[in-house]
Design an enzyme around this catalytic site. Structure first.
Site, short mmCIF file in Angstrom:
data_model
loop_
_atom_site.label_atom_id
_atom_site.label_comp_id
_atom_site.label_asym_id
_atom_site.label_seq_id
_atom_site.Cartn_x
_atom_site.Cartn_y
_atom_site.Cartn_z
N SER A 129 0.83 -1.28 -0.33
CA SER A 129 -0.32 0.08 0.42
C SER A 129 0.71 1.41 0.28
O SER A 129 0.62 2.47 -0.78
CB SER A 129 -0.88 0.38 1.67
OG SER A 129 -0.50 -0.48 2.11
N ASN A 165 7.35 -8.36 1.41
CA ASN A 165 7.77 -7.20 2.37
C ASN A 165 7.29 -7.12 2.53
O ASN A 165 7.96 -6.54 3.87
CB ASN A 165 7.83 -6.23 0.68
CG ASN A 165 7.65 -5.00 0.55
OD1 ASN A 165 9.30 -4.59 1.07
ND2 ASN A 165 6.84 -4.09 1.24
N SER A 202 17.00 -7.29 5.44
CA SER A 202 17.15 -6.48 5.58
C SER A 202 18.73 -6.70 5.97
O SER A 202 19.01 -7.58 6.79
CB SER A 202 16.73 -5.57 7.36
OG SER A 202 17.19 -4.36 8.15
N TYR A 217 13.16 -7.61 15.11
CA TYR A 217 13.59 -7.19 13.90
C TYR A 217 14.71 -7.78 13.15
O TYR A 217 15.04 -8.74 12.07
CB TYR A 217 13.56 -5.44 13.82
CG TYR A 217 13.76 -5.31 12.42
CD1 TYR A 217 12.78 -5.56 11.87
CD2 TYR A 217 14.84 -5.06 11.55
CE1 TYR A 217 12.20 -5.24 10.57
CE2 TYR A 217 14.46 -4.16 9.96
CZ TYR A 217 13.71 -4.62 9.59
OH TYR A 217 12.74 -3.93 8.10
N ALA A 222 14.62 -11.49 13.03
CA ALA A 222 13.62 -11.87 12.27
C ALA A 222 14.30 -11.71 10.47
O ALA A 222 14.00 -13.08 9.85
CB ALA A 222 12.48 -11.20 11.91
N LYS A 223 15.09 -11.19 10.52
CA LYS A 223 15.61 -10.70 8.91
C LYS A 223 16.58 -12.05 8.85
O LYS A 223 16.60 -12.31 7.48
CB LYS A 223 16.22 -9.59 9.08
CG LYS A 223 14.98 -8.18 9.31
CD LYS A 223 14.09 -8.69 7.64
CE LYS A 223 13.22 -7.39 8.20
NZ LYS A 223 12.04 -7.88 6.82
P1 NAP Z 1 6.60 0.94 5.88
O1 NAP Z 1 6.51 2.28 4.54
O2 NAP Z 1 6.43 0.58 7.15
O3 NAP Z 1 5.08 0.00 4.68
C1 NAP Z 1 5.06 -1.46 5.56
C2 NAP Z 1 4.29 -2.08 4.38
O4 NAP Z 1 3.30 -3.35 5.44
C3 NAP Z 1 2.45 -1.54 4.42
O5 NAP Z 1 2.05 -1.57 2.54
C4 NAP Z 1 1.53 -2.22 5.07
O6 NAP Z 1 0.35 -2.26 5.82
C5 NAP Z 1 2.32 -3.16 5.24
N1 NAP Z 1 2.18 -4.01 6.58
C6 NAP Z 1 2.42 -4.01 7.79
N2 NAP Z 1 2.02 -5.22 8.27
C7 NAP Z 1 1.08 -5.95 7.54
C8 NAP Z 1 0.79 -7.08 8.48
N3 NAP Z 1 1.15 -7.88 9.55
N4 NAP Z 1 -0.15 -7.62 7.07
C9 NAP Z 1 0.37 -6.93 6.06
N5 NAP Z 1 0.79 -6.11 5.54
C10 NAP Z 1 1.66 -5.54 7.03
O7 NAP Z 1 7.26 -0.12 4.76
P2 NAP Z 1 8.99 0.19 4.50
O8 NAP Z 1 9.91 0.23 4.48
O9 NAP Z 1 8.18 -0.06 3.06
O10 NAP Z 1 9.31 -1.47 4.87
C11 NAP Z 1 9.11 -2.06 3.31
C12 NAP Z 1 10.27 -3.69 3.85
O11 NAP Z 1 11.22 -3.76 3.26
C13 NAP Z 1 9.71 -4.45 5.38
O12 NAP Z 1 10.22 -5.78 5.38
C14 NAP Z 1 11.23 -4.21 6.29
O13 NAP Z 1 11.11 -4.46 7.59
C15 NAP Z 1 11.53 -4.14 5.10
N6 NAP Z 1 12.94 -2.76 4.98
C16 NAP Z 1 13.22 -1.29 4.80
C17 NAP Z 1 13.62 -0.48 5.32
C18 NAP Z 1 13.65 1.08 5.31
O14 NAP Z 1 14.85 1.26 5.57
N7 NAP Z 1 12.86 1.43 4.85
C19 NAP Z 1 15.51 -1.13 5.85
C20 NAP Z 1 15.77 -2.80 5.80
C21 NAP Z 1 14.26 -3.65 5.37
P3 NAP Z 1 -1.04 -1.10 5.71
O15 NAP Z 1 -0.24 0.40 5.08
O16 NAP Z 1 -2.01 -1.01 5.61
O17 NAP Z 1 -0.41 -0.40 6.66
#
Ligand code: NAP
Length: 244
Positions: free
Chosen positions: A15, A91, A143, A156, A159-160
Site C-alpha cells: 500500500s 515485503n 534487511s 527485527y 526475524a530478518k
Molecule cells: P512501511 O513503509 O512501513 O510499509 C509497510 C507495509 O507493510 C505497508 O503496506 C503495511 O500495510 C504492510 N504491513 C505491515 N504489517 C502488515 C501485516 N501484519 N499484514 C499485512 N501487511 C502489513 O515499510 P517499508 O519501509 O516500505 O518496508 C518494507 C519492507 O522492507 C519491510 O519488510 C521492512 O522490514 C524492509 N526494510 C525496510 C528498510 C527501510 O529502511 N525502510 C530497511 C530494511 C528493510 P498498511 O499500509 O495497511 O499498514
C-alpha cells in the site's frame, strides 16, 4: 481465471513504501499486480489506481500476513481468480524496537510473526502452485540488520536473519522445479518506517553518503524477477555500501 496473457506478481505490504514502488516497477515491466496490505485502505486504493494507470490489472487484498488462516484463505481466492502467481515479493514488515532488557513478549512475537512467520504462511501455498507450473520467482525482503545485527532490534534482526536462512534453504528445495528464491537486504531507505530516525550519523557511515530511495529496491526486485535467470539463493545488500 485470469484471461489476460500477462504474468501475475503478488507483493505483500504494497500500500506504501518499498512494496508500493516494487508493485509499480513490476507493472511497468508488464505484470498484472496483486497487492496486499494490513489496514490502510486509502493508501491501498491510491496504489491500485496508480498501477492501473500503467495499463495492467491491479487489485488489493486486506489481510494480516502474520495470521496463517487469513493467508491461506486469501491466497486461495487469489489463485482461484488468477490461476497463477508468477512472482511473489514477500515485503510486508514492521519494527517494534527496544533494548532487549526492556522488550516485551508482545514486541518480540509480533515482529517475528509479521516479518518471519509470514514468509512461511505466504510462500507455502504459492510455491505449491508454482511447482505445478514448474516456474516462479520469489523475493524475500530481509534487511542489513539481519546480516550484521543492530542494538535495539533483536526481534527485527532475528526475524530478518531468519528470512535469509529461509531464502537459502527454499532456493535449494525448489531450484529443480525452475523456481528461483532470493533475498534483498535494504540499508536505510526513506519510508514511513525510517521517517522518525535521526539519520545524520547514519548517512556519515554510508560510503555513498546518502539514504536509499524506494526505487533503489524496486529496481533490484525487477532485475531479480525479470533479468536474473541464473541467480538463486542470494542475499543482495542494497545499502550504499554500508555492509562492506
Ligand atoms: P512501511 O513503509 O512501513 O510499509 C509497510 C507495509 O507493510 C505497508 O503496506 C503495511 O500495510 C504492510 N504491513 C505491515 N504489517 C502488515 C501485516 N501484519 N499484514 C499485512 N501487511 C502489513 O515499510 P517499508 O519501509 O516500505 O518496508 C518494507 C519492507 O522492507 C519491510 O519488510 C521492512 O522490514 C524492509 N526494510 C525496510 C528498510 C527501510 O529502511 N525502510 C530497511 C530494511 C528493510 P498498511 O499500509 O495497511 O499498514
Amino acid at each position: 481465471m485470469n484471461t489476460s496473457e500477462k504474468k501475475v506478481a503478488l507483493i505483500t505490504g504494497a500500500s506504501r513504501g518499498i512494496g508500493k514502488e516494487c508493485a509499480l516497477e513490476l507493472a511497468k515491466a508488464g505484470y498484472n499486480i496483486v497487492i496486499t496490505y494490513a489496514g490502510n485502505d486509502d493508501a491501498a486504493n491510491k496504489t491500485v489506481s496508480e498501477i492501473k494507470a500503467l495499463n495492467v490489472e491491479a487489485e488489493a487484498y486486506k489481510f494480516d500476513v502474520s495470521n496463517s488462516d487469513e493467508c491461506k484463505e486469501n491466497i486461495g481466492k487469489i489463485l482461484e481468480k488468477h490461476g497463477q502467481i508468477d512472482a511473489l515479493v514477500n515485503n510486508a514488515g514492521i519494527t517494534r524496537d527496544n533494548l532487549m532488557l526492556r522488550m516485551t513478549d508482545e514486541a518480540w512475537n509480533s515482529v517475528i510473526n509479521t516479518n518471519l512467520n509470514s514468509m512461511f504462511y505466504m510462500t507455502q501455498p504459492i510455491v505449491k502452485a508454482m511447482m505445478k507450473k514448474r516456474q516462479g520467482v520469489i523475493i524475500n525482503m530481509s534487511s542489513i540488520v539481519g546480516v550484521y545485527g543492530n542494538a535495539g532490534q533483536i526481534n527485527y534482526s532475528a526475524a530478518k536473519a531468519g528470512v535469509i536462512g529461509f531464502t537459502k534453504s527454499l532456493a535449494k528445495e525448489v531450484a529443480s522445479r525452475n523456481i528461483r528464491v532470493n533475498a534483498i537486504a535494504p540499508g536505510f531507505i526513506q519510508t514511513d518506517m525510517t521517517k522518525d530516525l535521526d539519520t545524520s550519523k547514519i548517512v556519515e557511515a554510508i560510503p555513498l553518503k546518502k539514504l536509499g530511495d524506494v526505487s533503489d529496491i524496486a529496481k533490484t526486485v525487477k532485475f531479480l524477477v525479470t533479468d536474473a535467470p541464473y541467480i538463486t539463493g542470494q542475499v543482495i545488500c542494497v545499502d550504499g555500501g554500508l555492509v562492506i
